[in-house]
Scaffold this motif. Structure first.
Motif, PDB file in Angstrom:
ATOM      1  N   HIS A  81       0.826  -1.214   0.000  1.00 31.44           N
ATOM      2  CA  HIS A  81       0.000   0.000   0.000  1.00 31.44           C
ATOM      3  C   HIS A  81       0.858   1.261   0.000  1.00 31.44           C
ATOM      4  CE1 HIS A  81      -4.104   1.682   0.870  1.00 31.44           C
ATOM      5  NE2 HIS A  81      -3.353   2.759   1.055  1.00 31.44           N
ATOM      6  N   GLN A  82       0.909   1.921  -1.147  1.00 31.44           N
ATOM      7  CA  GLN A  82       1.577   3.224  -1.227  1.00 31.44           C
ATOM      8  C   GLN A  82       0.944   4.013  -2.366  1.00 31.44           C
ATOM      9  OE1 GLN A  82       3.131   2.095  -4.843  1.00 31.44           O
ATOM     10  NE2 GLN A  82       3.668   4.096  -4.004  1.00 31.44           N
ATOM     11  N   HIS A  83       1.330   5.283  -2.466  1.00 32.48           N
ATOM     12  CA  HIS A  83       0.703   6.195  -3.422  1.00 32.48           C
ATOM     13  C   HIS A  83       1.753   6.954  -4.225  1.00 32.48           C
ATOM     14  CE1 HIS A  83      -2.972   5.566  -1.100  1.00 32.48           C
ATOM     15  NE2 HIS A  83      -2.305   5.905  -0.012  1.00 32.48           N
ATOM     16  N   PHE A  84       1.355   7.345  -5.428  1.00 30.29           N
ATOM     17  CA  PHE A  84       2.124   8.294  -6.233  1.00 30.29           C
ATOM     18  C   PHE A  84       1.203   9.438  -6.619  1.00 30.29           C
ATOM     19  CE2 PHE A  84       4.145   4.156  -7.493  1.00 30.29           C
ATOM     20  CZ  PHE A  84       5.385   4.381  -6.903  1.00 30.29           C
ATOM     21  N   TRP A  85       1.769  10.624  -6.737  1.00 22.80           N
ATOM     22  CA  TRP A  85       0.990  11.731  -7.286  1.00 22.80           C
ATOM     23  C   TRP A  85       1.899  12.853  -7.762  1.00 22.80           C
ATOM     24  CZ3 TRP A  85      -0.295  10.944  -1.798  1.00 22.80           C
ATOM     25  CH2 TRP A  85       0.395  11.799  -0.934  1.00 22.80           C
ATOM     26  N   LYS A  86       1.359  13.620  -8.706  1.00 18.24           N
ATOM     27  CA  LYS A  86       1.910  14.923  -9.058  1.00 18.24           C
ATOM     28  C   LYS A  86       1.016  15.924  -8.354  1.00 18.24           C
ATOM     29  CE  LYS A  86       3.910  13.535 -13.467  1.00 18.24           C
ATOM     30  NZ  LYS A  86       3.896  13.692 -14.939  1.00 18.24           N
TER      31      LYS A  86
END
Length: 278
Positions: free
Chosen positions: A8-13
């Motif tokens: 469980h992890q996230h990426f974003w701009k």
């Protein structure tokens, strides 16, 4: 010890309008977080891969994560977003079934009314997932556990995983109602649980491992080691900790477990739940 998977992890701009939930108290994560930022953290802690989970509610988000996964082998799976309440849900699921890296979906139910999961349209979407072998991540506050219990009971053939141990109020130390509901939902064979997101429910500035232990005890007492998986919740964890510290907290807690059981928690359960070998 086998290589680990961060489930469980996230990426974003970073977009201040779209990502308005990242307010000034969370200034440390008001920036872009992309695969190169995570890779060093994974390598330093013996992880071979991760599951990228949606952070905003659009198909553009799903497509963004699938694009990152296509360019970075260590992203083993994606949990995207789709409008589960849409009338054309079957068509959208059929479209996305062409992407092998897409393993399941999530809706930010913690931001919805507490009766959201009883909704007919939402449940119609949940009912459509099984034919495509998609999983569903349950993101809720602890007060929404009764609705989650109803959901997993009514869809016994659907695989569910509870994110962030259903967000108990660790900061206040309130545990009783959450503990009772966890005891209930863990009885269902179709439910797994992520050991994730705990430090951000604790006191961001003062938490210590002892604050998390009573909640970890409940999770381990109720879910078998076959149903628990580690997730960092990176980069959100950075508001209260860092990657190494979160990993070490769980390492210390399961130190006395057999290597076999530790491997289940660190990798094997996530691989099995999300079909990451497919």
């Amino acid at each position: 010890m086998s290589k680990r998977i961060d489930s469980h992890q996230h990426f974003w701009k970073f977009d201040p309008v779209r990502d308005s939930w990242i307010d000034e108290t969370m200034a440390v994560i008001q920036r872009d977080f992309l695969p190169n930022d995570l890779l060093t953290e994974l390598q330093n802690n013996q992880f071979e891969g991760c599951v990228a989970v949606q952070a905003s509610e659009s198909e553009e988000e799903t497509n963004f994560l699938l694009d990152l996964a296509s360019k970075n082998d260590f992203i083993k799976g994606v949990v995207g977003w789709i409008d589960l309440r849409a009338e054309n849900i079957q068509d959208r699921l059929s479209f996305y079934s062409n992407y092998k890296t897409l393993k399941g979906f999530r809706h930010v139910v913690q931001g919805e009314p507490d009766d959201f999961m009883y909704g007919t349209d939402f449940r119609n979407g949940i009912a459509a997932l099984k034919a495509f072998d998609y999983t569903y991540d349950i993101l809720i506050f602890h007060r929404q556990l009764p609705a989650a219990i109803s959901l997993v009971k009514d869809f016994p053939n659907q695989r569910f995983v509870i994110d962030h141990i259903a967000k108990p109020d660790i900061k206040s130390g309130d545990i009783d109602s959450w503990k009772k509901a966890i005891g209930e939902i863990s009885k269902y064979d179709n439910v797994w649980c992520k050991i994730s997101g705990m430090v951000t429910e604790a006191d961001w500035n003062k938490w210590k491992p002892a604050d998390l232990k009573p909640y970890l005890d409940v999770i381990f007492d109720n879910f078998s080691v076959d149903k628990l998986m580690y997730g960092s919740d990176w980069p959100v964890l950075n508001v209260a900790s860092d990657y190494n510290e979160v990993v070490k907290t769980l390492e210390d807690y399961i130190l006395k477990f057999s290597v076999e059981d530790q491997n289940k928690i660190w990798s094997e359960n996530a691989i099995s739940f999300y079909n990451l070998n497919d």
